[in-house]
Design an enzyme around this catalytic site. Structure first.
Site, PDB file in Angstrom:
ATOM      1  CG  ASP A   7      -2.207   0.747   1.026  1.00 55.65           C
ATOM      2  OD1 ASP A   7      -2.296   1.540   0.067  1.00 55.65           O
ATOM      3  OD2 ASP A   7      -3.136   0.548   1.824  1.00 55.65           O
ATOM      4  N   GLY A  45      -5.418   9.768   2.494  1.00 58.55           N
ATOM      5  CA  GLY A  45      -5.584  10.900   1.593  1.00 58.55           C
ATOM      6  C   GLY A  45      -6.542  10.608   0.450  1.00 58.55           C
ATOM      7  N   GLY A  46      -6.619   9.329   0.087  1.00 58.56           N
ATOM      8  CA  GLY A  46      -7.542   8.922  -0.973  1.00 58.56           C
ATOM      9  C   GLY A  46      -8.911   8.528  -0.459  1.00 58.56           C
ATOM     10  CD  GLU A  54      -5.798   3.058   2.135  1.00 58.21           C
ATOM     11  OE1 GLU A  54      -5.521   3.354   0.972  1.00 58.21           O
ATOM     12  OE2 GLU A  54      -5.640   3.846   3.088  1.00 58.21           O
TER      13      GLU A  54
END
Length: 231
Positions: free
Chosen positions: A84, A99-100, A106
């Protein structure tokens, strides 16, 4: 001098060295992780037998489009390796991610990984976390309460907006994201503990004591950082 995109690609290529046939591979999210998924897809098309567990809907769709067999935790309860990206990397491999907008999934995938590898370019390495906005995923109903509590802790925040201008950004799980104003985080563990007990917070972007290795692409090489690495 290589561009940032070229550095990201260099780190993503290095991560392929950790993938072996038969593995379950965690597929991260974001620009560098996307490059890794594309490279992994090429290997699968050449005959590499692996399965992937994705940390976002976008990564699942990309992996499947490249021929990677995408499964979920009903078929395998851990990954051998997860690759990642990160928004910041600090000593001890303390990370800011999200940030995404995919931080919840995640973190779920990272928590189920035998080996959690971060790929990044050198611009993401910092002495202390906090130059990047810390994202916090919240239940919509609780947003005003969480915002007020964050402000009281010295972390004023704003609701993340969708890039297409359609309004608030909505996560894969239907939640909002609060982005805290950039500020130096002197004690990430203490802040994480406070956020973990805040009602209405689903997850936060502090990934502490999770990464086993960070592959940082510099001008002409990829440097391996471990939790013991001196920055």
């Amino acid at each position: 001098m290589p561009t940032q995109d070229e550095l990201k690609l260099l780190a993503a290529k290095r991560a392929l060295d950790f993938i072996q046939p038969g593995m379950v591979v965690g597929l991260g999210s974001g620009s560098t992780a996307t490059l890794f998924i594309k490279l992994l897809g090429e290997k699968v098309q050449q005959g590499l037998k692996i399965r992937g567990i994705a940390s976002s809907e976008d990564s699942a769709k990309l992996g499947a489009s490249l021929g990677i067999p995408v499964i979920d935790f009903t078929e395998a309860t851990e990954t051998d390796v997860t690759v990642d990206g990160a928004d910041e990397v600090a000593p001890g491999l303390a990370l800011i991610k999200g940030g995404g907008g995919k931080l919840l999934r995640e973190k779920i995938v990272a928590s189920a990984s035998k080996k959690f590898i971060i790929v990044a370019d050198s611009s993401k390495v910092v002495k202390k976390l906090g130059k990047f906005k810390l994202p916090i995923e919240v239940i919509p109903m609780a947003e005003p309460l969480v915002s007020e509590r964050l402000k009281g802790l010295g972390y004023p925040s704003s609701i993340r907006q969708a890039k297409d201008g359609s309004g608030n950004y909505i996560t894969d799980e239907g939640n909002l994201i609060l982005d805290c104003d950039p500020t130096q985080i002197d004690d990430p563990a203490a802040l994480a503990a406070q956020l973990d007990t805040m009602v209405g917070v689903v997850e936060h972007g502090l990934f502490l004591d999770m990464a086993d290795l960070v592959l940082v692409a510099g001008e002409d090489t990829v440097t391996e950082y471990t939790p013991e690495t001196k920055f």
